[in-house]
Design an enzyme around this catalytic site. Structure first.
Site, PDB file in Angstrom:
ATOM      1  N   ASP A 106       1.298  -1.657  -0.092  1.00 35.95           N
ATOM      2  CA  ASP A 106      -0.147  -0.409  -0.245  1.00 35.95           C
ATOM      3  C   ASP A 106       0.744   1.345   0.155  1.00 35.95           C
ATOM      4  OD1 ASP A 106       0.641   0.612   3.290  1.00 35.95           O
ATOM      5  OD2 ASP A 106      -0.612  -0.643   3.117  1.00 35.95           O
ATOM      6  N   HIS A 121       8.278  -5.309  -1.251  1.00 35.18           N
ATOM      7  CA  HIS A 121       8.034  -6.516  -1.896  1.00 35.18           C
ATOM      8  C   HIS A 121       6.885  -5.263  -3.461  1.00 35.18           C
ATOM      9  CE1 HIS A 121       7.515  -9.669   1.699  1.00 35.18           C
ATOM     10  NE2 HIS A 121       8.963  -9.053   1.269  1.00 35.18           N
ATOM     11  N   GLY A 195       4.473  -5.166  12.750  1.00 30.08           N
ATOM     12  CA  GLY A 195       3.157  -5.242  12.420  1.00 30.08           C
ATOM     13  C   GLY A 195       3.546  -6.178  11.685  1.00 30.08           C
ATOM     14  N   THR A 196       5.079  -7.097  11.481  1.00 29.83           N
ATOM     15  CA  THR A 196       5.063  -8.151  10.951  1.00 29.83           C
ATOM     16  C   THR A 196       4.725 -10.223  11.488  1.00 29.83           C
ATOM     17  OG1 THR A 196       6.587  -9.270   9.092  1.00 29.83           O
ATOM     18  CG2 THR A 196       7.211  -7.765  11.395  1.00 29.83           C
ATOM     19  N   ALA A 239      -0.023  -0.623  16.007  1.00 32.72           N
ATOM     20  CA  ALA A 239       1.071   0.732  15.140  1.00 32.72           C
ATOM     21  C   ALA A 239       0.264   1.091  15.984  1.00 32.72           C
ATOM     22  CB  ALA A 239       1.123   0.154  14.182  1.00 32.72           C
TER      23      ALA A 239
HETATM   24  N1  APR Z   1      -1.289  -3.213  14.792  1.00 30.00           N
HETATM   25  C1  APR Z   1       0.834  -4.529  15.026  1.00 30.00           C
HETATM   26  N2  APR Z   1       0.871  -5.098  14.956  1.00 30.00           N
HETATM   27  C2  APR Z   1      -0.155  -5.645  14.561  1.00 30.00           C
HETATM   28  C3  APR Z   1      -1.921  -4.999  14.213  1.00 30.00           C
HETATM   29  C4  APR Z   1      -1.930  -3.787  14.738  1.00 30.00           C
HETATM   30  N3  APR Z   1      -2.636  -2.626  15.029  1.00 30.00           N
HETATM   31  N4  APR Z   1      -2.778  -5.963  13.516  1.00 30.00           N
HETATM   32  C5  APR Z   1      -1.473  -6.914  13.562  1.00 30.00           C
HETATM   33  N5  APR Z   1      -0.889  -6.944  13.394  1.00 30.00           N
HETATM   34  C6  APR Z   1       0.553  -7.649  13.595  1.00 30.00           C
HETATM   35  C7  APR Z   1      -0.167  -9.454  13.651  1.00 30.00           C
HETATM   36  O1  APR Z   1      -0.184  -9.703  15.001  1.00 30.00           O
HETATM   37  C8  APR Z   1       1.010 -10.078  12.700  1.00 30.00           C
HETATM   38  O2  APR Z   1       2.388 -10.484  12.951  1.00 30.00           O
HETATM   39  O3  APR Z   1       1.226  -8.166  12.146  1.00 30.00           O
HETATM   40  C9  APR Z   1       1.098  -8.969  11.944  1.00 30.00           C
HETATM   41  C10 APR Z   1       0.614  -9.392   9.800  1.00 30.00           C
HETATM   42  O4  APR Z   1       1.294 -10.948  10.029  1.00 30.00           O
HETATM   43  P1  APR Z   1       0.910 -11.495   8.345  1.00 30.00           P
HETATM   44  O5  APR Z   1      -0.214 -11.133   7.881  1.00 30.00           O
HETATM   45  O6  APR Z   1       1.685 -12.155   8.232  1.00 30.00           O
HETATM   46  O7  APR Z   1       1.696 -10.385   7.171  1.00 30.00           O
HETATM   47  P2  APR Z   1       3.464  -9.470   7.238  1.00 30.00           P
HETATM   48  O8  APR Z   1       4.333 -10.245   7.932  1.00 30.00           O
HETATM   49  O9  APR Z   1       3.748  -8.467   6.358  1.00 30.00           O
HETATM   50  O10 APR Z   1       3.769 -10.644   6.090  1.00 30.00           O
HETATM   51  C11 APR Z   1       4.614 -10.946   5.542  1.00 30.00           C
HETATM   52  O11 APR Z   1       3.623 -12.078   3.205  1.00 30.00           O
HETATM   53  O12 APR Z   1       2.052 -12.649   2.776  1.00 30.00           O
HETATM   54  C12 APR Z   1       2.766 -11.953   1.950  1.00 30.00           C
HETATM   55  O13 APR Z   1       4.032 -10.065   0.161  1.00 30.00           O
HETATM   56  C13 APR Z   1       2.811 -10.395   1.588  1.00 30.00           C
HETATM   57  O14 APR Z   1       4.379  -8.793   2.663  1.00 30.00           O
HETATM   58  C14 APR Z   1       3.109 -10.239   3.019  1.00 30.00           C
HETATM   59  C15 APR Z   1       4.326 -10.918   3.656  1.00 30.00           C
END
Ligand code: APR
Length: 250
Positions: A106, A121, A195-196, A239
């Site tokens: 985004d 990504h 948030g990952t 966040a």
């Molecule tokens: N604030 C902080 N963290 C949060 C919140 C929030 N409001 N809501 C959820 N989370 C956390 C969750 O607990 C989780 O650990 O955000 C994380 C999201 O994890 P994923 O959905 O796995 O996202 P991400 O880590 O960005 O995924 C990595 O995988 O799917 C592919 O290419 C895609 O870039 C993405 C990559």
């Protein structure tokens, strides 16, 4: 979740760091209303596995379906706003050297006024030709929420189908973006991981890299993750709650 006080160790680290790197994932945008990748998909898309759609195989199987999904996701982002966490990072970036490297496709960091050194990504808003590689912006068309398959627009140069600008599973990362993220981490005194889930490499290896080059690592996430062990401090907040509280305490 209610506003929590900022852990004093986190405030101290943030106050003393002159170079900070912030690594963000889908949780960064969750409070803007954008479902994280591993959340269940909604509506029309509930029966599809995102990992199938975000792949070269998915594209080869059904490019209209993949284009339709990405178009829907782009529209969702267009209708969303940066949250208080994005805005807090902008405020902080106006004061010190702060590099943002994100996995998110985004543009909410940018729309909050931050500059982003690395979209590892890719981006929802940077499609390119699947044949000749030329980047081009197709004309905006209204998005019909009841339609899943959409024929990708044609490349203005060669006529090939345009593909989404996101990096798919199994594809290499754009090297310039990856190297910028590594450089940011290697030169930071403090790395915030926001948030990952820490399951997708190589991005998930950046906190370990930060530790090995002497940076301190703080994780902001409401739950334990695969990379929590890499953090000096694990702050269980979100966040949009944690980042404004942190920046406000500096
Ligand atoms: N604030 C902080 N963290 C949060 C919140 C929030 N409001 N809501 C959820 N989370 C956390 C969750 O607990 C989780 O650990 O955000 C994380 C999201 O994890 P994923 O959905 O796995 O996202 P991400 O880590 O960005 O995924 C990595 O995988 O799917 C592919 O290419 C895609 O870039 C993405 C990559």
């Amino acid at each position: 979740m209610t506003a929590a006080p900022v852990p004093s160790a986190v405030v101290e680290l943030a106050r003393s760091a002159s170079r900070v790197a912030v690594l963000t994932g889908a949780g960064m945008s969750a409070e803007s209303g954008i479902a994280t990748f591993r959340d269940a998909q909604t509506g029309l898309w509930s029966s599809f596995d995102p990992a199938d759609l975000a792949s070269p195989d998915g594209w080869a199987r059904d490019m209209d379906l993949v284009w339709g999904w990405y178009r829907w996701r782009a529209e969702l982002v267009r209708r969303s706003e940066p949250n208080a966490g994005h805005r807090a990072l902008t405020e902080w970036q106006n004061k010190i050297h702060l590099d943002i490297a994100t996995q998110n496709v985004d543009d909410l960091h940018e729309r909050a006024g931050s500059s982003v050194i690395s979209h590892v990504h890719g981006s929802l808003f940077d499609p390119r030709c699947s044949e000749c590689g030329v980047h081009s912006q197709p004309d905006a068309e209204p998005v019909d929420e009841n339609v899943d398959r959409v024929v990708p627009p044609s490349c203005p140069e060669c006529g090939g189908p345009m593909r989404p600008g996101a990096v798919w599973f199994g594809e290499p990362l754009p090297q310039d973006h990856w190297l910028a993220a590594v450089h940011a981490v290697e030169n930071a005194e403090l790395v915030l991981v926001v948030g990952t889930s820490g399951v997708v490499f190589p991005f998930a290896g950046l906190p370990a890299m930060a530790r090995s080059t002497g940076a301190r690592v703080v994780e902001i996430n409401p739950v334990e993750t695969e990379i929590s062990d890499m953090a000096d401090h694990r702050w269980r907040t979100t966040a949009a709650i944690g980042l404004p509280a942190l920046v406000g305490s500096l």
